[in-house]
Design an enzyme around this catalytic site. Structure first.
Site, PDB file in Angstrom:
ATOM      1  N   SER A 229      -4.615  -6.942  -1.554  1.00  0.00           N
ATOM      2  CA  SER A 229      -3.907  -6.615  -2.786  1.00  0.00           C
ATOM      3  C   SER A 229      -4.699  -5.578  -3.575  1.00  0.00           C
ATOM      4  O   SER A 229      -4.968  -4.488  -3.065  1.00  0.00           O
ATOM      5  CB  SER A 229      -3.640  -7.890  -3.583  1.00  0.00           C
ATOM      6  OG  SER A 229      -2.732  -7.653  -4.626  1.00  0.00           O
ATOM      7  N   GLU A 341       6.455  -9.579   0.896  1.00  0.00           N
ATOM      8  CA  GLU A 341       5.422  -9.498  -0.135  1.00  0.00           C
ATOM      9  C   GLU A 341       5.900  -9.964  -1.511  1.00  0.00           C
ATOM     10  O   GLU A 341       5.106 -10.426  -2.328  1.00  0.00           O
ATOM     11  CB  GLU A 341       4.910  -8.054  -0.256  1.00  0.00           C
ATOM     12  CG  GLU A 341       4.191  -7.529   0.971  1.00  0.00           C
ATOM     13  CD  GLU A 341       2.728  -7.924   1.037  1.00  0.00           C
ATOM     14  OE1 GLU A 341       2.301  -8.751   0.209  1.00  0.00           O
ATOM     15  OE2 GLU A 341       2.016  -7.421   1.921  1.00  0.00           O
ATOM     16  N   HIS A 467       3.100 -12.543  -0.327  1.00  0.00           N
ATOM     17  CA  HIS A 467       1.881 -11.868  -0.771  1.00  0.00           C
ATOM     18  C   HIS A 467       0.737 -12.879  -0.873  1.00  0.00           C
ATOM     19  O   HIS A 467       0.845 -13.900  -1.548  1.00  0.00           O
ATOM     20  CB  HIS A 467       2.136 -11.224  -2.134  1.00  0.00           C
ATOM     21  CG  HIS A 467       1.069 -10.273  -2.560  1.00  0.00           C
ATOM     22  ND1 HIS A 467       0.773  -9.134  -1.860  1.00  0.00           N
ATOM     23  CD2 HIS A 467       0.219 -10.287  -3.615  1.00  0.00           C
ATOM     24  CE1 HIS A 467      -0.192  -8.474  -2.467  1.00  0.00           C
ATOM     25  NE2 HIS A 467      -0.562  -9.160  -3.531  1.00  0.00           N
TER      26      HIS A 467
END
Length: 604
Positions: A229, A341, A467
């Site tokens: 990320s 995600e 995610h």
């Protein structure tokens, strides 16, 4: 800790920044290692009853080593400075403070079972942690430096259980803290560092690694940076930065490559707005900064989307321009995304739910999210791309179906924010021609497609890998034993434990040899699916799953839309992504490479 950050314009990105409390099962005399600033004494972590399948019965851990001076007082919003040296032996058996941050607790069975390992928060936070199976200065093990995620708002190096992969592989792992939120990314008018402070911290940490890691068993000439990320963003920016040239040799970006708002040097609008909100006068720049430096750190932890500054030193152009022109450091690169995600949005925002999305919800929230997309091109209006985006993702024959609209909205955000920038970076790095003194970069792309069984509490229509799901697998959390040491701690399936073992092996193989398939030097061999190399023409990638397989050209139409059509609509000249051996292309790339060396020399 699990975290989620939400921007003022409505974009929410969930970031898994988990930690596992790993209980020591015993130890022996402390191990002392010399560093450039003084000797440190670490501890042993015994693995036998904690990590299933462990290769090494112990791992040496060194926690809370300072790599820079505390960025406090006048050093707030300054480049990181050297730490003060010490005499005697410094005890580094406990984690240092995490940096001041925005906390976003998230409930859920597996999140409740894990917790943060650094109990204090302080601006005196520039620490790193080292995990190694061998402290011999002649071990020459590959080194992996983890840059944590958290949206540049939250997280710490202490939160990641690097003991697990280190107990399974011949590798030295380093996790780091860096400044966050406004403390790490506030733009200033100072010529030496008009922003990007958290990123300058990562460079300082890498300089520490280069100067010290050999004494911890690591090879300073085989350093891989990796992150998830916002950590993946940081990795990609280091690949783009002339200031980072030579500090690492390979890179891994998980769910994040720089494709986000950027500010030009001397644009301090964000800083002035913050000052006014905190009753600091903006009439004089020096007085404004003096006022801000005098405030408690907790006053500065607002959730304005952090941005990078094209400062002429760390970042010479916008990330998009650097990728478009292939003006980046030449390194081997492994990078990828998860196939869902933005699945977390289904439980975090009211306009995404089991009933789907209305047309009004789709268009209103699309506008808010596209605003952040266009700002990477230094543009402010989304009007030019709004209808083309709708046309790209909504089939007229299906557009009245609210379930279809919801699913396309989530796919749209996954592509725009994660998949497309990742593909653009893969194209840029793999498209750089070989030169006499260095072979062409080896690039490997993946998409994680498996949602682990422990996430069964998520809405049933979120079927893919969300995610942060990759983090659990990459750090070997499925292999943790419970308190008895006889059963698994979490309810992953055996297939998922095998996938976790595969991912760790791919990552460490890449760090060791530049190829995820090459297990030379591995502590234990695994029979894994062959991962094809990405090239500009093949665009091969690996679909990571409990049964992995190779494929090519991930969502090709959508990738071309975001990486070619949208930039053109924003007034950008898009360089061809086709493989080229022509003189003009090679000449341009070589000119850029020479310029990079010149800039790096001048900045040294």
């Amino acid at each position: 800790m699990a975290g989620m950050y939400c921007t003022s314009r409505g974009l929410c990105v969930f970031v898994v920044c988990t930690a596992v409390i790993l209980s020591l099962t015993g130890g022996s005399d402390a191990v002392v290692v010399s560093t450039t600033h003084g000797d440190v004494s670490g501890s042993e972590f015994l693995t036998s009853s904690v990590v299933g399948n462990a290769v090494f019965d112990r791992v040496f851990t060194f926690k809370g080593i300072p790599y820079a001076a505390p960025p406090v007082g006048d050093l707030r919003w300054r480049p990181p400075q050297d730490p003060t040296s010490w005499t005697g032996v410094r005890d580094v058996t406990e984690f240092g403070s995490r940096c001041p941050q925005v906390e976003f607790p998230l409930s859920g069975t597996i999140y409740d079972a894990i917790s943060v390992r650094s109990n204090s928060s302080s601006e005196d936070c520039l620490f790193l942690n080292v995990y190694t199976p061998n402290v011999s200065a002649t071990a020459n093990l590959p080194v992996m430096v983890w840059i944590h995620g958290g949206g540049w708002y939250s997280g710490s190096g202490a939160s990641y259980p690097a003991e697990i992969p280190t107990s399974l592989h011949n590798v030295v792992m380093v996790t780091i803290n860096y400044r966050l939120a406004h403390l790490g990314f506030l733009p200033t008018l100072d010529d030496d560092a008009p922003g990007n402070f958290g990123l300058l911290d990562t460079i300082k940490a890498l300089e520490w690694v280069r100067g010290n890691i050999r004494n911890f068993g690591g090879d300073p000439d085989r350093v891989t940076i990796f992150g998830e990320s916002a950590g993946g963003w940081s990795v990609s920016l280091l690949v783009m930065s002339p200031m980072a040239t030579g500090l690492f040799h390979r890179a891994i970006s998980q769910s994040g490559v720089a494709g986000f708002p950027v500010r030009e040097k001397r644009d301090i609008t964000q800083t002035q707005n913050l000052a006014l909100s905190l009753n600091c006068s903006t009439a004089s720049y020096d007085d404004m900064m003096s006022c801000l430096r005098g405030l408690p750190s907790e006053n500065l932890l607002t959730t304005v989307f952090p941005s990078v500054v094209t400062d002429g030193r760390f970042l010479l152009q916008s990330p998009w321009d650097l990728m478009n022109h292939k003006f980046i450091n030449r390194v081997d690169y492994l990078l990828g995304t998860n196939n869902d995600e933005f699945g977390y949005m289904a439980s975090q925002v009211p306009y995404v739910d089991a009933d789907g999305m209305t047309r009004a919800e789709f268009e209103t929230n699309l506008l808010e999210n596209l605003q952040l997309v266009v700002e990477q091109y230094l543009r402010s209006s989304v009007d030019t791309i709004l209808q083309p985006v709708i046309d790209q993702y909504l089939d007229p024959d299906m557009a009245d179906d609210p379930i279809y609209r919801r699913d396309q909205f989530l796919q749209l955000l996954t592509d725009a924010w994660f998949a497309a920038p990742t593909v653009m970076m893969a194209q840029a790095q793999s498209g750089m021609p070989a030169v006499a003194w260095q072979a062409s970069s080896r690039v490997y792309q993946y998409e994680l497609q498996h949602r682990a069984s422990v996430f069964s509490f998520r809405p049933p229509y979120v079927t893919g890998a969300d995610h942060g799901d990759d983090f659990f697998l990459m750090f070997g959390i499925p292999l943790l034993r419970d308190d008895t040491g006889n059963s698994w701690k979490y309810s992953f399936t055996q297939e998922e434990r095998d996938l976790s073992l595969d991912m760790m092996a791919y990552w460490v193989n890449f760090a060791a040899n530049g190829d995820p398939n090459d297990s030379t030097g591995a502590a234990r061999m695994r029979d894994m699916v062959h991962w094809p190399r990405y090239t500009p023409s093949s665009q091969s990638y690996l679909k990571l799953d409990v049964t992995s397989s190779a494929d090519v050209k991930i969502r090709e139409s959508n990738m071309k839309f975001w990486n070619e059509e949208v930039p053109r609509l924003m007034g950008k000249h898009v360089h061809s992504n086709r493989a080229s051996h022509g003189t003009r292309e090679t000449s341009c790339s070589l000119s850029v490479l020479v310029f990079t060396f010149v800039v790096s020399y001048l900045l040294a």
